[in-house]
Design a protein around this motif. Structure first.
Motif: not given
Length: 122
Positions: A30-47
């Motif tokens: 769950q921690k890995k999944r949460l980290a991936k989701e946060l990275i995806l969210l941050m990447t999307t916001l940056m784009i």
């Protein structure tokens, strides 16, 4: 009182805010999944932010270009007006008659030099 015997300040809110993920009941998956989701969210916001900045820059560039083209249009319209006036002046029958007389030695024809085609004048 010696420093070792002083009571240590304990803030329950602070203690709760520094909990680790395992204390929240999250497994490593769950921690890995949460980290991936946060990275995806941050990447999307940056784009999205980069796209917004890029689009604003393009709008500003197009605005400058539009201003330049409007200025060029005004200059070309003024040139067109001047050339139209000059063309009308050059086509003037009085000007052509003056050039014919002065430069080429032409004169109006005499009556016996005029030949009518078709019906005779009345």
């Amino acid at each position: 009182a010696t420093p070792a015997s002083r009571p240590v300040f304990q803030d329950p809110y602070f203690q709760q805010s520094i909990r680790r993920g395992s204390e929240w009941g999250l497994s490593s998956h769950q921690k890995k999944r949460l980290a991936k989701e946060l990275i995806l969210l941050m990447t999307t916001l940056m784009i999205c932010s980069l796209f917004y900045v890029w689009s604003r820059i393009k709008v500003i560039e197009k605005g400058y270009r539009l201003g330049e083209l409007r200025q060029q249009q005004m200059e070309l319209q003024e040139t067109d007006n001047n050339l139209s006036l000059e063309a009308a002046t050059l086509r003037s029958s009085q000007r052509l008659e003056q050039i014919g007389r002065n430069q080429f030695g032409l004169a109006l024809p005499k009556e016996d030099q005029v030949i009518f085609l078709g019906a005779p004048p009345q």
